[in-house]
Design a protein around this motif. Structure first.
Motif, PDB file in Angstrom:
ATOM      1  N   PRO A   1       3.085  -0.320  -0.245  1.00 41.11           N
ATOM      2  CA  PRO A   1       3.433   1.107  -0.173  1.00 41.11           C
ATOM      3  C   PRO A   1       4.089   1.573  -1.472  1.00 41.11           C
ATOM      4  O   PRO A   1       4.904   0.872  -2.065  1.00 41.11           O
ATOM      5  N   LEU A   2       3.709   2.738  -1.925  1.00 39.43           N
ATOM      6  CA  LEU A   2       4.257   3.315  -3.150  1.00 39.43           C
ATOM      7  C   LEU A   2       5.475   4.168  -2.804  1.00 39.43           C
ATOM      8  O   LEU A   2       5.451   4.918  -1.833  1.00 39.43           O
ATOM      9  N   ASN A   3       6.509   4.031  -3.600  1.00 37.86           N
ATOM     10  CA  ASN A   3       7.722   4.817  -3.361  1.00 37.86           C
ATOM     11  C   ASN A   3       7.442   6.291  -3.592  1.00 37.86           C
ATOM     12  O   ASN A   3       6.841   6.673  -4.591  1.00 37.86           O
ATOM     13  N   GLY A   4       7.888   7.117  -2.683  1.00 38.70           N
ATOM     14  CA  GLY A   4       7.748   8.555  -2.824  1.00 38.70           C
ATOM     15  C   GLY A   4       6.442   9.119  -2.291  1.00 38.70           C
ATOM     16  O   GLY A   4       6.276  10.321  -2.226  1.00 38.70           O
ATOM     17  N   VAL A   5       5.504   8.272  -1.920  1.00 43.14           N
ATOM     18  CA  VAL A   5       4.229   8.736  -1.380  1.00 43.14           C
ATOM     19  C   VAL A   5       4.304   8.617   0.133  1.00 43.14           C
ATOM     20  O   VAL A   5       4.409   7.521   0.691  1.00 43.14           O
ATOM     21  N   VAL A   6       4.245   9.746   0.804  1.00 39.22           N
ATOM     22  CA  VAL A   6       4.394   9.755   2.254  1.00 39.22           C
ATOM     23  C   VAL A   6       3.145   9.210   2.932  1.00 39.22           C
ATOM     24  O   VAL A   6       3.212   8.342   3.792  1.00 39.22           O
ATOM     25  N   ASP A   7       1.973   9.710   2.554  1.00 43.29           N
ATOM     26  CA  ASP A   7       0.723   9.302   3.186  1.00 43.29           C
ATOM     27  C   ASP A   7      -0.215   8.746   2.114  1.00 43.29           C
ATOM     28  O   ASP A   7      -0.812   9.491   1.344  1.00 43.29           O
ATOM     29  N   GLN A   8      -0.337   7.420   2.065  1.00 45.36           N
ATOM     30  CA  GLN A   8      -1.174   6.805   1.043  1.00 45.36           C
ATOM     31  C   GLN A   8      -2.652   7.024   1.279  1.00 45.36           C
ATOM     32  O   GLN A   8      -3.460   6.812   0.383  1.00 45.36           O
ATOM     33  N   ALA A   9      -3.024   7.470   2.454  1.00 42.04           N
ATOM     34  CA  ALA A   9      -4.436   7.733   2.742  1.00 42.04           C
ATOM     35  C   ALA A   9      -4.944   8.942   1.956  1.00 42.04           C
ATOM     36  O   ALA A   9      -6.156   9.105   1.781  1.00 42.04           O
ATOM     37  N   LEU A  10      -4.032   9.771   1.464  1.00 42.49           N
ATOM     38  CA  LEU A  10      -4.431  10.958   0.710  1.00 42.49           C
ATOM     39  C   LEU A  10      -4.677  10.676  -0.771  1.00 42.49           C
ATOM     40  O   LEU A  10      -5.236  11.519  -1.467  1.00 42.49           O
TER      41      LEU A  10
END
Length: 83
Positions: free
Chosen positions: A56-65
């Motif tokens: 998971p990337l910090n600050g990215v809420v939805d990585q699917a986007l």
């Protein structure tokens, strides 16, 4: 910058001689191939689902986007180069 000089010379000097006119299309090649490469890379990211296997990337809420955003950015850059 190159296109500004190219079109400025075209406007001031007019069209080149008939034998030189096919060479005018050389100037549209590199931006077209770059635009095609941007879109192709964005489609590869979507096809390979590269971001679903990452941490998971910090600050990215939805990585699917992320693939959709990259695809949209590639399209915008391609249109900018095309124009």
């Amino acid at each position: 910058m190159m296109y500004a000089l190219y079109f400025g010379r075209l406007l001031t000097s007019g069209l080149p001689a008939d034998m030189s006119r096919p060479a005018m299309f050389i100037a549209v090649g590199p931006p077209s191939f770059t635009a095609l490469a941007f879109i192709g890379m964005a489609q590869d990211i979507i096809a390979t689902k590269i971001f679903s296997t990452y941490q998971p990337l910090n600050g990215v809420v939805d990585q699917a986007l992320i693939p959709d955003v990259l695809s949209l950015m590639a399209l915008i850059m391609a249109i900018f180069l095309w124009v």
